[in-house]
Design an enzyme around this catalytic site. Structure first.
Site, PDB file in Angstrom:
ATOM      1  N   ARG A 148     -31.001  61.635 -17.461  1.00 56.36           N
ATOM      2  CA  ARG A 148     -31.583  60.500 -17.008  1.00 56.36           C
ATOM      3  C   ARG A 148     -31.950  60.532 -15.551  1.00 56.36           C
ATOM      4  NH1 ARG A 148     -27.623  58.731 -20.636  1.00 56.36           N
ATOM      5  NH2 ARG A 148     -28.060  57.614 -22.542  1.00 56.36           N
ATOM      6  N   HIS A 305     -26.251  59.979 -26.381  1.00 61.70           N
ATOM      7  CA  HIS A 305     -26.862  58.560 -27.386  1.00 61.70           C
ATOM      8  C   HIS A 305     -25.511  58.530 -28.118  1.00 61.70           C
ATOM      9  CE1 HIS A 305     -31.285  59.312 -27.489  1.00 61.70           C
ATOM     10  NE2 HIS A 305     -30.995  58.839 -26.508  1.00 61.70           N
TER      11      HIS A 305
END
Length: 331
Positions: A148, A305
């Site tokens: 990210r 995730h």
């Protein structure tokens, strides 16, 4: 006296202002600075929208009215509305210690299911060619590792492992650590960047600075750690700045907005019509791995995730909902 003003009780002790109580509670529970700023902002807006009344004197009518106004008058996204609701839930439960059963019945806006924007391999190449220097290296890392934006910006020297060709992402989303691949073609550029970091750090130490911010009171547990080379940021800021919480003068990481502007400018120069952002490189990383035959469980771990359903959105990007679909026109 206003709720926002300090008041003195019988003992003479001052009662902290409400927003200061919110900040203190958020820090006690180790919320990030960005979450703290967002929650305090929403709570302030909620109070101002109701003529500066104290939240104890308000209830479901004011909360629902505030959230409805966000959706109808301000036309905010579902995620924004839910963030405002989360801030108010935190205020009542954690700060005011008021359990309000009706808060459970407040309708949360449903986030629409969107297919992420993904660049083709050719588009990624064209985009990265337009980026140079530190921002070019950072953008290449986003695509090559799947990190990210803020995970890349906050990367520390000690978490880059050239021997194993991997990067350790510390305290990612949800407070989880994970390992991501370090692209071999970036090793030389990354070593050069770390040499530059070492020079900057040496200069800071010579000038009486050089101590970096450490999370979760690690600076008290390991007093010498903030000045060690391994804890320095891989992408440091070009100047010293004041810590917004403690006020110390130190070198923080580079501002992420610089990379965001650089990627936008590169996209326009490359003639890419898709609304690509830094996060698009992460989407492209996952999609291209899936396209190359990598199993979805591995991709889930690399992306960090929590739920496999989040990762499965990339099967829709490839039109592989269990099997490939060939258009009848192409038959």
């Amino acid at each position: 006296m206003s709720y926002a003003e300090e008041s003195e009780g019988v003992t003479g002790a001052k009662t902290p202002r409400l927003l200061d109580q919110v900040r203190a509670r958020l820090r006690l529970k180790h919320y990030s600075l960005r979450t703290e700023q967002a929650y305090v902002g929403w709570i302030r807006r909620f109070i101002l929208a109701n003529e500066k009344r104290h939240p104890r004197d308000m209830g479901i009518a004011e909360v629902e009215g505030f959230l409805s106004a966000l959706a109808t008058r301000n036309q905010v996204a579902a995620g924004t509305q839910n963030q405002a609701l989360s801030a108010l839930l935190f205020l009542y439960r954690e700060v005011l210690s008021i359990e309000l059963p009706w808060m459970e019945t407040v309708v949360r806006a449903k986030r629409p299911q969107r297919v992420p924007v993904v660049l083709s391999r050719d588009e990624v190449t064209r985009l990265l060619v337009m980026l140079e220097g530190c921002f070019g290296l950072m953008a290449s890392l986003l695509y090559g590792s799947g990190m990210r934006l803020m995970e890349c910006v906050r990367l520390r020297v000690k978490d880059v492992d050239f021997g194993l060709n991997q990067i350790c992402v510390r305290d990612g989303k949800g407070g989880k650590d994970r390992h991501v691949p370090l692209p071999r073609r970036l090793c030389d550029s990354l070593r050069t960047q770390l040499d530059r970091v070492a020079v900057i750090h040496h200069q800071d130490l010579a000038e009486g600075h050089g101590a970096v911010w450490l999370p979760h009171a690690l600076a008290r547990k390991y007093p010498s750690a903030p000045r060690e080379p391994g804890w320095q940021y891989v992408f440091p800021s070009g100047q010293l700045s004041r810590d917004p919480r403690g006020g110390e003068l130190r070198r923080h990481h580079v501002d992420e907005s610089g990379l965001q502007r650089a990627v936008r400018a590169a996209r326009l120069k490359a003639g890419i019509a898709k609304p690509a952002t830094c996060h698009t490189l992460r989407h492209s990383f996952a999609t291209h791995l899936l396209e190359a035959g990598q199993d979805i469980r591995t991709i889930q771990e690399l992306l960090g995730h929590k739920n496999i359903a989040t990762t499965q959105i990339y099967t829709h990007v490839l039109n592989r909902g269990g099997h490939g679909v060939l258009s009848p026109l192409d038959r």
